[in-house]
Write an enzyme that holds these catalytic residues in place. Structure first.
Site, PDB file in Angstrom:
ATOM      1  N   TYR A  33     -55.229 -94.599  61.284  1.00 19.71           N
ATOM      2  CA  TYR A  33     -55.792 -95.863  60.810  1.00 19.71           C
ATOM      3  C   TYR A  33     -56.543 -96.597  61.909  1.00 19.71           C
ATOM      4  O   TYR A  33     -56.001 -96.856  62.976  1.00 19.71           O
ATOM      5  CB  TYR A  33     -54.702 -96.754  60.229  1.00 19.71           C
ATOM      6  CG  TYR A  33     -53.912 -96.045  59.155  1.00 19.71           C
ATOM      7  CD1 TYR A  33     -54.567 -95.518  58.040  1.00 19.71           C
ATOM      8  CD2 TYR A  33     -52.544 -95.847  59.264  1.00 19.71           C
ATOM      9  CE1 TYR A  33     -53.862 -94.832  57.066  1.00 19.71           C
ATOM     10  CE2 TYR A  33     -51.827 -95.173  58.298  1.00 19.71           C
ATOM     11  CZ  TYR A  33     -52.494 -94.658  57.205  1.00 19.71           C
ATOM     12  OH  TYR A  33     -51.803 -93.976  56.243  1.00 19.71           O
TER      13      TYR A  33
ATOM     14  N   ASP B 190     -55.555 -90.378  66.163  1.00 20.00           N
ATOM     15  CA  ASP B 190     -54.830 -91.407  65.428  1.00 20.00           C
ATOM     16  C   ASP B 190     -55.499 -91.562  64.049  1.00 20.00           C
ATOM     17  O   ASP B 190     -56.672 -91.224  63.886  1.00 20.00           O
ATOM     18  CB  ASP B 190     -54.906 -92.717  66.217  1.00 20.00           C
ATOM     19  CG  ASP B 190     -54.397 -93.891  65.418  1.00 20.00           C
ATOM     20  OD1 ASP B 190     -53.258 -93.808  64.895  1.00 20.00           O
ATOM     21  OD2 ASP B 190     -55.137 -94.883  65.281  1.00 20.00           O
TER      22      ASP B 190
ATOM     23  N   ARG C  82     -51.035-106.993  59.089  1.00 16.65           N
ATOM     24  CA  ARG C  82     -51.281-105.963  60.090  1.00 16.65           C
ATOM     25  C   ARG C  82     -50.386-106.146  61.308  1.00 16.65           C
ATOM     26  O   ARG C  82     -49.847-105.189  61.849  1.00 16.65           O
ATOM     27  CB  ARG C  82     -52.757-106.013  60.504  1.00 16.65           C
ATOM     28  CG  ARG C  82     -53.275-104.692  61.006  1.00 16.65           C
ATOM     29  CD  ARG C  82     -54.772-104.588  60.818  1.00 16.65           C
ATOM     30  NE  ARG C  82     -55.142-104.776  59.425  1.00 16.65           N
ATOM     31  CZ  ARG C  82     -56.319-105.271  59.010  1.00 16.65           C
ATOM     32  NH1 ARG C  82     -57.227-105.646  59.888  1.00 16.65           N
ATOM     33  NH2 ARG C  82     -56.577-105.400  57.712  1.00 16.65           N
TER      34      ARG C  82
ATOM     35  N   SER D   4     -50.006 -89.481  63.670  1.00 18.09           N
ATOM     36  CA  SER D   4     -49.955 -90.825  63.092  1.00 18.09           C
ATOM     37  C   SER D   4     -48.539 -91.298  62.833  1.00 18.09           C
ATOM     38  O   SER D   4     -47.618 -90.496  62.644  1.00 18.09           O
ATOM     39  CB  SER D   4     -50.735 -90.813  61.773  1.00 18.09           C
ATOM     40  OG  SER D   4     -50.510 -91.981  61.018  1.00 18.09           O
ATOM     41  N   ASN D   5     -48.397 -92.613  62.774  1.00 21.84           N
ATOM     42  CA  ASN D   5     -47.139 -93.233  62.370  1.00 21.84           C
ATOM     43  C   ASN D   5     -46.831 -93.030  60.887  1.00 21.84           C
ATOM     44  O   ASN D   5     -45.679 -93.137  60.469  1.00 21.84           O
ATOM     45  CB  ASN D   5     -47.198 -94.742  62.624  1.00 21.84           C
ATOM     46  CG  ASN D   5     -46.766 -95.121  64.034  1.00 21.84           C
ATOM     47  OD1 ASN D   5     -46.069 -94.365  64.707  1.00 21.84           O
ATOM     48  ND2 ASN D   5     -47.179 -96.302  64.459  1.00 21.84           N
TER      49      ASN D   5
END
Lengths: 227, 227
Positions: free
Chosen positions: B16, B14, B45, B121-122
């Protein structure tokens, strides 16, 4: 999209926070956990929501009652709080005895003559039926519609589609009312007309959709519709 | 499920919170908003995450950079804070200049000889590529895999499936490492082997799945794998 009131033939209401006030759960949390109650309540509610979303995304359905209990155990662990089984059971059973907000009964009674009325909720049918019976809402509601029927939670399109199916009305003839901003966004994106029941100061989600109408409570919504 | 280390041929990380430290964003928030920064950071967030989940559930994809900017505007409105366009741009551009956590470079260098390595990752590819280049990670990474390829966000099964496809390895030969508990849960449910990078005290989600292994950071993970 502005409200097209004359097209509306049915109204589906979200349950928790919209019809039913969960304040009695917070009250019980305070009785049991004192000054830690607020933190537990916030974590519990957040995880309850997150688990509906995450489980739907993961394709791992679990019913709302069990998932809510998982969220409670998470909140207890995250806040370093111990609780025995009886306390957990008592907290969970509070969901069977939630009061409706003060104006709900009168608003439903007024709307009942003109519209078909339903609950459209994430909760399992047994939870909803008991909360409805506890408040004597049976006589005003045509349908109790649950995410359990499709084993996916809001805001997937399929759950708002259930309102069409169960009330026998197309999207354009349906109003969906919820105090939850993300729920309003989901129903609006699906194509229902939507009312945001803004019971307290809060901010609309930035999800590129806007509710047709905003009302402070269901009495105000009934006023708008029945003029 | 216990770690089956000898089967692992590839590792997907991942981004972040796992490779990249977002502390510099918090630092900039403090410089701009002073004592309101913490509240803004928390809301920002939370909404960033929520919008990835909600948009995927709603079937309303928007790329990670834009969705993150929407979440920032939400956080500013929810905290009654005003910011000008230049400040918003500066905050958003911080995503291009995130540092990796101190042990990341060394851990990747050690793992590189034995495993195929990827980011999963997104974030959109351009965001990831710039953050990777900024930290000179290019030489150690075989693939940069983005949710943008399927226009759905974690934790849908399809995104973890991308790791199999892009690294050319079946699930049983893949380890997925993330500091995000819900991300670990999603990958585990999909069938990848998983490592929870527990950088700070936090609690595993109650989603009926457990990571194969827990490590305090990537150095510790590399130690476990390379013994």
């Amino acid at each position: 999209m502005a409200l097209n009131a004359e097209k509306i033939k049915g109204i589906a209401f979200d349950a928790y926070g919209t019809l039913f006030d969960i304040a009695s759960i917070d009250f019980l949390l305070e009785q049991i956990f004192d000054d830690r109650a607020r933190q537990i309540a916030a974590q519990w509610r957040r995880k309850q929501l997150e688990y509906t979303w995450l489980r739907t995304l993961m394709g791992q359905y679990k019913d709302f009652y069990e998932l809510t209990r998982d969220a409670l155990y998470y909140a207890l662990e995250a806040t370093n709080t111990s609780a025995d089984e009886a306390q957990v059971r008592e907290l969970m059973q509070q969901y069977y005895h939630l009061d409706v907000y003060p104006e709900v009964r009168n608003a439903l009674a007024r709307l009942r003559g003109t519209y078909r009325l339903a609950i459209l909720s994430n909760a399992n049918p047994s939870l909803l039926e008991r909360a409805v019976a506890y408040n004597g809402l049976d006589e005003w509601l045509d349908e109790i519609i649950s995410a359990d029927q499709i084993r996916q939670y809001k805001p997937v399109p399929g759950i708002y589609q259930l309102a069409e199916k169960e009330l026998g009305l197309p999207a354009e003839n349906l109003l969906f009312a919820s105090s939850n901003t993300w729920d309003v966004a989901g129903a609006t994106a699906y194509g229902l007309q939507t009312a945001w029941v803004q019971r307290r100061r809060s901010v609309m989600e930035r999800l590129d959709v806007k509710p047709a109408v905003t009302a402070a409570n269901l009495e105000e919504l009934a006023d708008m519709l029945l003029t």
